[in-house]
Scaffold this active site. Structure first.
Site, PDB file in Angstrom:
ATOM      1  N   GLU A 106       0.828  -1.208   0.000  1.00  0.00           N
ATOM      2  CA  GLU A 106       0.000   0.000   0.000  1.00  0.00           C
ATOM      3  C   GLU A 106       0.864   1.259   0.000  1.00  0.00           C
ATOM      4  O   GLU A 106       0.541   2.232  -0.671  1.00  0.00           O
ATOM      5  CB  GLU A 106      -0.939   0.014   1.214  1.00  0.00           C
ATOM      6  CG  GLU A 106      -1.897  -1.164   1.289  1.00  0.00           C
ATOM      7  CD  GLU A 106      -3.031  -1.105   0.279  1.00  0.00           C
ATOM      8  OE1 GLU A 106      -3.177  -0.081  -0.416  1.00  0.00           O
ATOM      9  OE2 GLU A 106      -3.770  -2.106   0.173  1.00  0.00           O
TER      10      GLU A 106
ATOM     11  N   ASP B  99      -4.515  -9.727  -8.240  1.00  0.00           N
ATOM     12  CA  ASP B  99      -4.882  -8.811  -9.323  1.00  0.00           C
ATOM     13  C   ASP B  99      -3.758  -7.960  -9.897  1.00  0.00           C
ATOM     14  O   ASP B  99      -3.418  -8.054 -11.069  1.00  0.00           O
ATOM     15  CB  ASP B  99      -6.065  -7.936  -8.895  1.00  0.00           C
ATOM     16  CG  ASP B  99      -5.849  -7.274  -7.539  1.00  0.00           C
ATOM     17  OD1 ASP B  99      -4.770  -7.456  -6.968  1.00  0.00           O
ATOM     18  OD2 ASP B  99      -6.759  -6.570  -7.078  1.00  0.00           O
TER      19      ASP B  99
ATOM     20  N   GLU C   1     -18.130  -7.174  -2.690  1.00  0.00           N
ATOM     21  CA  GLU C   1     -16.776  -7.730  -2.691  1.00  0.00           C
ATOM     22  C   GLU C   1     -16.762  -9.111  -3.326  1.00  0.00           C
ATOM     23  O   GLU C   1     -15.903  -9.414  -4.145  1.00  0.00           O
ATOM     24  CB  GLU C   1     -16.229  -7.785  -1.264  1.00  0.00           C
ATOM     25  CG  GLU C   1     -15.973  -6.426  -0.641  1.00  0.00           C
ATOM     26  CD  GLU C   1     -14.767  -5.698  -1.198  1.00  0.00           C
ATOM     27  OE1 GLU C   1     -14.523  -5.760  -2.403  1.00  0.00           O
ATOM     28  OE2 GLU C   1     -14.064  -5.051  -0.407  1.00  0.00           O
TER      29      GLU C   1
ATOM     30  N   GLU D  31     -12.670  -0.231  -9.833  1.00  0.00           N
ATOM     31  CA  GLU D  31     -12.229  -1.116 -10.915  1.00  0.00           C
ATOM     32  C   GLU D  31     -13.154  -1.146 -12.126  1.00  0.00           C
ATOM     33  O   GLU D  31     -12.701  -1.089 -13.269  1.00  0.00           O
ATOM     34  CB  GLU D  31     -12.000  -2.527 -10.382  1.00  0.00           C
ATOM     35  CG  GLU D  31     -10.674  -2.724  -9.665  1.00  0.00           C
ATOM     36  CD  GLU D  31     -10.677  -2.150  -8.259  1.00  0.00           C
ATOM     37  OE1 GLU D  31     -11.762  -1.746  -7.799  1.00  0.00           O
ATOM     38  OE2 GLU D  31      -9.605  -2.087  -7.629  1.00  0.00           O
TER      39      GLU D  31
END
Lengths: 578, 866
Positions: free
Chosen positions: A120, A261, A354, A375
């Site tokens: 992150e 991802d 989710e 996304e």
């Protein structure tokens, strides 16, 4: 952006794939959406959230929109402000951009005793600072003479990245998930890291290396990528979590969503940014396995990484980046088909849960939230570039309406805790301003400088020579921070190339004077240099172009659009594209 | 705690803005909604979710429909999202909004198409009156001649209340709306016996499905039960779709894929208002479709056609019979008005099989009546024929034979004529004998190409079919539209699209932006990956369509693959790279006097976009007088097959003077500036070793001029680089001096710190000394204490000894008499003294006391045991 996948339940059951329901279209497509008005509504959304963050939450990382205060979440670096910085410029707010750059230079300190997520921190902080650094000249910030190869924001990004380097000191080269910014890796730190947490560095780190000239960043990022590649299963899939010391897979679910991802995303984006065939060939191999084992009816499921058996027939909100990624490599038809599947889920709930159980057609227990993720909108933006299909603008419209109706509160925009009843949670993740709003705005602003197709550019003179910058082709990191690929060619190794070009230009002008002799010299000239242009390079005559003998095409290319693609709009899809 | 704070969703509010025509049940009161159904014959339910963009967009359309139909239809909107509401609990929708219609108790009939007011209204009206009633013959013919299939029921309304089967028929009409949500099958009722006999319906209760081309059907009562579902199914299965509406619903669908995979398709885009009473354009298209499918001049279609002609507006009335008169005339054209023998030149591909041809020119006198008949061939005409003939070289492909083969083909230069060629093989020596003639046919080509150019100025893109439009009934190779679908092996499927909704497809196929009528026709052949476009400069009328179809169907179609040309939206402001489109491709690449480097790209392809800066740099480096750096967006611009590429990016180099020998940048090399320059250097045109003429010198001078300017630019660049370096230098110097100052400051700080350190050191030494001293003292003290402790211990011992002594003495003394009492008191006194000493020791050291205490108690306990 990616998030960690904490636990993966197994759904081993017999199921039938539900065909996506046919949603009714709307007259909007015919009349044409009022793009400008939606653009202004997105702008208003941004300022509603941004101003409340500054007022109530700064200098904390995030705003808590229900209680109207702030909290630190991923460290303590005013994360929302760093993340939202380049969105300000995309919205055209130059003065605020300049103000924030000054605030950050004075206020942010990375010498703090904080345990931060390596992943992150990289995508939000390093990525945010890098893109702000590269955009700062465009934003009218007074830059120093060495820009873009030096500058205060670049130094900050480098400092933040150096704090992450200790995490890479493992036997495998794969990094730990967490690092203490002051003390390095804590003793007793868990060696289990998710795949995305290992393979999501190349874009930021290679940019840093190219700009600063210190190869260490790119080297560690590449080493980590190669370690993952080495540990893929026999059928070519990677799992979800791995032990970075022993290289044993801890979670063996393979898919394209949470936990994995951005690894795939960075293979493609790294290949584009660095013109790197190796990264692309890795991705293409994975892509083959993903298609073989996980793709069903344009959905992508979760499978066991060694056996390829379906372990979870779910669609995850985070997977929705995939169509956008496919469009970048020219697989637009498949991308559109998958996108249309995902869009039906949005229509059912006003957001993407989710987890969404595909055979049941409903949310999965404990995974009903929608933290305003970007996304699907991101994919819509990429696909709109490629197809100009009004359906994609309709998704943008739906997103604006949903977010405004459901999650807008007096103090900002709140995460949707449960999509079944639209209960709200006291959080506004920093990616809402960094990504969701940015992609929405870009979807409705086709003339934004980010969409530049190379028709405009800037020329910058640096002490290292002349650079062409801002010529488009921006590569977004996984937190939607745009990186100008031209900047990577501006700083390092410039001189050698420049001299070579200068030599060649001299040949150019003397060419006709000393005819054949020159030609010979020209062909010998490249010797000893890599990549060399050999004398007998395969050159085909125009007539033979189409039935070229070589079947292998360059990895770094997209297929030309098919004839079908002309008609593949408004929900129409075609089969058997060759 | 703030962390666990959550907030329930906001309470639902009115969705429709107090609109009187729509009842808005925003709390999802489904029970009340169902209760309302009793109040009205027709009810429309609009199930929505307040957050849904589609619902919001459709709201306006519903309001519009409601304002028009509120007196006959009850409009009920139900919030089917709120989780406390009944609707959400009972219904499970995957998308919003959902429209359900009820005709009394029949329903729900779902409306599932674009939420556009006119289409919704049309559908509601169909639900209101699913059956049409026919009392007269002409109305019936109107109904039958429609392109959409029609089902008719004959019911005698003498019986009360309703004739048997009528209700079933009525329900089947409603039923069909459920399956066929656009209502393409129309249901009608005949009540008059004589009218019924027109379509051979005799018995009341019989049902008839009208078909134009195939024979019409009567519902087989004996095989299938007479139920609503069965009638509906029967009609759907047996209906005839000569021309179909394509109506994609907007969601993911394979509709176009499935239809276009059937074969070449003619897509006709017209603006369509479903509510309009008459559709003249649609009627005309229907007529073409009927003609096209009317094989063997079937009797079935004739009455409909006839009716269509009769019912045409007066404007069409005059034109159509005219056309038919011409139709008959065309057969009477004089055959082969002039012929000429041609010897084919050896280079020609046909010459391998045939070398002598007889070319005949046919002219349609009916069309150009003012043209005088020419018995002998005009030289120009035969040349034109030859030219066209060469272009059609694939006409003959049989092996060498002595038989004569004939073929018809259309002139490329004049739409008024077609040619016939009959070719055969003759002996070589004979050929050489007349070979001298061939030169005649090659010289005057220029005249004809100029003729072609003249055409270009009239229409930007010449189409063969445009010209034919002027003479609608010209029969190319004897082709006639009537029944063409059965005669050709390139059968077309005909489709209609509403350009109000689907104009985007027309744009994709190349409809021009200036097309305000929104009428457009294109033939799409998915398999061959080509499409043809009907010229957009003329209006879309039946005859134009007919010609379009005819030209497609004939063996050697004169239609040209349409190349979509979308000029770039952004022109290069800095004019560094030339943006090429389909239209400018030839001019920029082939006609320019420069070396051309052409990049094929697409904006969405990541690998292309990241190369932008390299091409800009290249274009800035190369001398603009000799080089063009160009690019073409392949998504927006089609190119002739031979210039298409299958991968992007592709880089082609077209050297000056050898444009046909284009070279491709090898794919296995990375695209960077030095590689591109080497590539260009290798392939750019080299002047041959011919001696230098004046021109050459001039060229060289120009080149050197270019070099000079390039060097000047370089110098300029270097200068700016130097200035940048200076700047950086200054900056560094400033930083350096700053650093020096800092260093100095630090040095000073260090000095003071050192001083402080010294004093501190002294201090610490002193402290150490005192510490040692104190330590010493303490040690001494401890020793003394130890001594004291030892002493006290000794004393204690003595004390106990004394006690024992005393005790023993006491024992001894017990036996003695009381006379020695004075001595005993003395003894007690000395004992008291001993105790006071031991308490003094205790105050000095507690630990010791403890020890002593234990010692004492031990002693005492020992004493007791003793």
């Amino acid at each position: 952006g990616a998030a960690m996948l904490r636990s993966l339940g197994s759904f081993l059951c017999l199921w039938a794939l539900r065909l996506p329901v046919a949603p009714a279209g709307s007259g909007a497509a015919a009349r044409g959406l009022d793009v400008a008005s939606y653009r202004e509504r997105v702008r208003a959304m941004f300022y509603h959230a941004y101003e409340h963050y500054l007022e109530s939450a700064f200098p904390y990382d995030e705003l808590r929109p229900l209680t109207c205060d702030g909290q630190d979440t991923w460290g303590s670096f005013s994360l929302t402000l760093i993340d939202a910085l380049d969105t300000l410029l995309i919205l055209g707010n130059v003065s605020e951009f300049q103000r924030v750059v000054n605030v950050l230079q004075e206020g942010v300190d990375f010498d703090i005793d904080v345990n931060a997520s390596v992943f992150e921190t990289n995508i939000r902080v390093v990525g945010g600072l890098l893109s702000a650094h590269l955009l700062s000249k465009k934003a009218g910030v007074e830059v120093e003479a060495g820009w873009p190869c030096s500058g205060p924001l670049l130094r900050m990004a480098e400092e933040a990245a150096r704090k992450l380097l200790p995490a890479f000191q493992t036997p495998t080269g794969m990094p730990y998930g967490t690092v203490n910014l002051l003390h390095g890796v804590n003793p007793g730190e868990t060696p289990v890291t998710c795949t995305a947490g290992i393979g999501t560095f190349i874009v930021e780190f290679a940019t840093l290396s190219h700009l600063t000239g210190d190869p260490v960043f790119e080297d560690v990022a590449r080493k980590a990528l190669k370690a993952l590649w080495k540990n893929r299963s026999d059928i070519g899939l990677v799992g979800n979590h791995i032990d970075v010391i022993t290289a044993k897979w801890v979670a063996q679910d393979a898919g394209i969503g949470a936990g994995v991802d951005s690894y795939f995303e960075y293979l493609v984006k790294g290949a584009i940014l660095l013109q790197d065939k190796e990264l692309m060939s890795m991705f293409l191999e994975y892509n083959k396995a993903i298609k073989n084992y996980t793709k069903f009816d344009d959905w992508y499921l979760w499978v066991q990484m060694y056996k390829g058996t379906v372990s979870m027939p779910v669609f995850q909100s985070l997977e929705a980046y995939w169509p956008g990624l496919q469009s970048l490599i020219g697989d637009v038809d498949n991308a559109m088909r998958t996108f249309l599947n995902y869009y039906t889920v949005w229509k059912q709930f006003g957001g993407l849960p989710e987890f969404y159980n595909i055979p049941q057609g409903y949310t999965v227990d404990k995974r009903e939230g929608y933290p305003l993720r970007p996304e699907l909108i991101e994919s819509a933006m990429y696909l709109y570039r490629a197809t100009r299909d009004p359906t994609l603008l309709e998704l943008g419209r739906d997103a604006v309406e949903s977010i405004e109706k459901i999650s807008k509160v007096d103090c900002g925009f709140a995460t949707i805790k449960d999509l079944r009843d639209h209960r709200l949670d006291n959080r506004m993740e920093s990616f809402f301003l960094a990504e969701t709003v940015k992609y929405l705005y870009l979807l409705f602003d086709p003339d934004n400088f980010i969409h530049n197709d190379g028709s405009v550019f800037d020329v910058v003179t640096t002490p290292y020579g002349e650079c062409v910058l801002n010529a488009g082709g921006f590569v977004f990191n996984t937190e939607a921070h745009p990186i100008d690929p031209a900047a990577l060619h501006c700083c390092r190794k410039r001189k050698e190339e420049q001299w070579e070009v200068e030599d060649l230009m001299r040949e150019f002008y003397s060419l006709k004077k000393t005819k054949k002799f020159t030609l010979k010299r020209t062909s010998n000239h490249g010797e000893g240099e890599s990549p060399k242009y050999p004398e007998d390079a395969p050159s085909e005559k125009s007539g033979e172009k189409r039935n070229s003998k070589k079947n292998s095409h360059s990895l770094l290319s997209c297929p030309s659009p098919s004839f079908n693609s002309k008609l593949a709009v408004l929900g129409q899809v075609f089969l058997d594209n060759t | 705690r703030a962390k666990d704070v959550t907030m329930p969703a906001k309470l639902p509010v009115n969705f429709f803005s107090f609109f009187f025509s729509v009842i808005d049940l925003f709390r999802g009161q489904l029970d009340y909604a169902e209760h309302l159904r009793q109040d009205s014959e027709i009810v429309l339910y609009f199930f929505y979710a307040p957050w849904c963009g589609q619902s919001i967009a459709a709201r306006e359309e519903i309001e519009h429909v409601a304002s028009r139909l509120s007196d006959q239809v009850l409009f009920v909107a139900v919030n089917c999202w709120w989780n406390q509401g009944k609707c959400r609990k009972q219904k499970h929708f995957f998308y919003f909004p959902v429209i359900h219609l009820y005709h009394r108790s029949f329903g729900p009939i779902e409306y599932n198409f674009f939420f556009s007011a006119v289409y919704i209204e049309k559908f509601v009206r169909r639900v209101m009156t699913p059956l049409l009633f026919f009392f007269s013959r002409s109305k019936l013919l109107d109904f039958l001649s429609n392109y959409e299939p029609g089902v008719l029921g004959y019911f005698e309304f003498n019986a009360s209340p309703q004739p048997p089967g009528y209700l079933t028929f009525f329900t089947s009409a409603l039923h069909s709306l459920k399956k066929d949500y656009l209502g393409t099958i129309r249901f009608g009722v005949i009540t008059d016996k004589r009218v019924a006999e027109e379509i051979s319906l005799v018995h009341s209760g019989s049902v008839y499905l009208h078909r134009h081309v195939n024979t019409s059907l009567i519902y087989p009562n004996d095989i299938m039960n007479f139920t609503a579902e069965n009638i509906c199914k029967w009609a759907l299965e047996n209906r005839e779709m000569l021309i179909r509406w394509l109506r994609p619903h907007g969601g993911k669908s394979l509709l176009l894929n499935n239809e276009l995979k059937k074969g070449p398709a003619l897509l006709i885009f017209i603006p369509y208002n479903p509510l309009a009473e008459i559709h003249p354009l649609l009627d005309e298209i229907t007529k073409v479709a009927l003609e096209y499918h009317n094989c063997n001049k079937s009797q079935a279609a004739e009455p409909d056609l006839q009716h269509l002609r009769d019912s045409d507006s007066p404007a069409f009335d005059s034109s159509v019979p005219d056309a038919h008169m011409k139709l008959s005339e065309t057969f009477s054209i004089t055959k082969y008005p002039c012929c000429n023998t041609v010897v084919l030149p050896q280079w020609h591909s046909i010459s391998r099989t045939h070398n002598v041809c007889e070319l005949c020119i046919n002219q349609t006198l009916g069309v150009k009546p003012n043209k005088v008949h020419v018995p002998h061939c005009n030289f120009l005409e035969i040349e034109a024929a030859l030219d066209s003939f060469y272009l059609q070289e694939h006409t003959f492909f049989q092996v060498i034979s002595n038989t004569i083969e004939c073929s018809n083909f259309l002139s490329f230069y004049s739409p008024f004529s077609y040619y016939t060629a009959c070719c055969r093989t003759v002996n070589r020596h004979f050929l050489s004998f007349i070979s001298s003639e061939k030169t005649i046919f090659q010289t005057p080509k220029v005249a004809f190409s100029s003729h072609g150019k003249k055409d270009n100025t009239q229409h930007s893109i010449p189409h063969i079919e445009d010209r034919n439009w002027f003479i609608p009934d010209l029969h190319i190779s004897g082709t006639n539209i009537t029944g063409l679908s059965c005669r050709t092996n390139k059968t077309l499927n005909l489709y209609l699209l509403d350009s109000n909704l689907f104009w985007i497809y027309a744009e994709r196929l190349g409809a021009s932006r200036s097309n305000h009528l929104k009428e457009f026709a294109a033939i799409v052949d998915l398999k061959e990956e080509v499409h043809y476009v009907l010229d957009q400069n003329q209006s879309l009328v039946g005859s134009a369509l007919e010609n379009f179809i005819k030209n497609f169907s004939i063996l050697y179609s004169p239609l040209k693959r349409h190349l979509v040309d979308d000029p770039p939206l952004h022109f290069h402001e800095q004019h560094v790279i030339t943006e090429v489109s389909t239209h400018t491709f030839h001019d920029t690449v082939f006609l320019s006097e420069k070396n051309v480097l052409l990049l094929y790209y697409a904006q969405w392809c990541g690998f292309c976009a990241s190369l932008n800066h390299i091409f800009i740099q290249l274009a800035r480096l190369l001398p603009p007088d000799n080089f063009t750096v160009a690019r073409i967006d392949i998504t927006r611009n089609d190119l002739p097959w031979e210039f298409m590429t299958d991968r992007l990016p592709t880089i082609l180099f077209f050297p000056h003077q050898r444009k046909e020998q284009s070279v491709k940048f090898p794919e296995d090399f990375s695209v960077n500036l030095p590689n591109l320059l080497k590539f260009i250097l290798r392939h750019s045109s080299l002047s041959s070793s011919e001696p230098c003429t004046k021109e050459c010198l001039h060229k060289e001078a120009v080149l050197q001029q270019g070099h000079i300017s390039h060097l000047e630019r370089e110098i300029q660049k270097l200068r700016s680089e130097i200035s940048a370096l200076h700047q950086a230098h200054n900056q560094l110097e400033a930083q350096l001096s700053e650093a020096r100052r800092e260093e100095h400051r630090l040095q000073q700080q260090k000095h003071t710190l050192e001083k402080q350190h010294k004093t501190l050191q002294l201090h610490s030494e002193q402290l150490q000394a005192t510490y040692d001293q104190k330590n010493q003292e303490l040690l001494e003290m401890a020793e003394k204490l130890q001594e004291l402790a030892d002493a006290s211990e000794n004393l204690l011992k003595e004390n106990t000894l004394l006690r024992i002594l005393v005790a023993s003495r006491e024992g001894k003394l017990q036996s003695k008499d009381e006379t020695k009492e004075s001595l005993q008191s003395e003894q007690i006194l000395s004992e008291d003294n001993d105790i006071s000493v031991s308490t003094a020791v205790a105050t000095l050291d507690e630990k010791r006391i403890d020890n002593i205490d234990t010692v004492e108690t031990e002693h005492s306990s020992g004493n007791r045991t003793e």
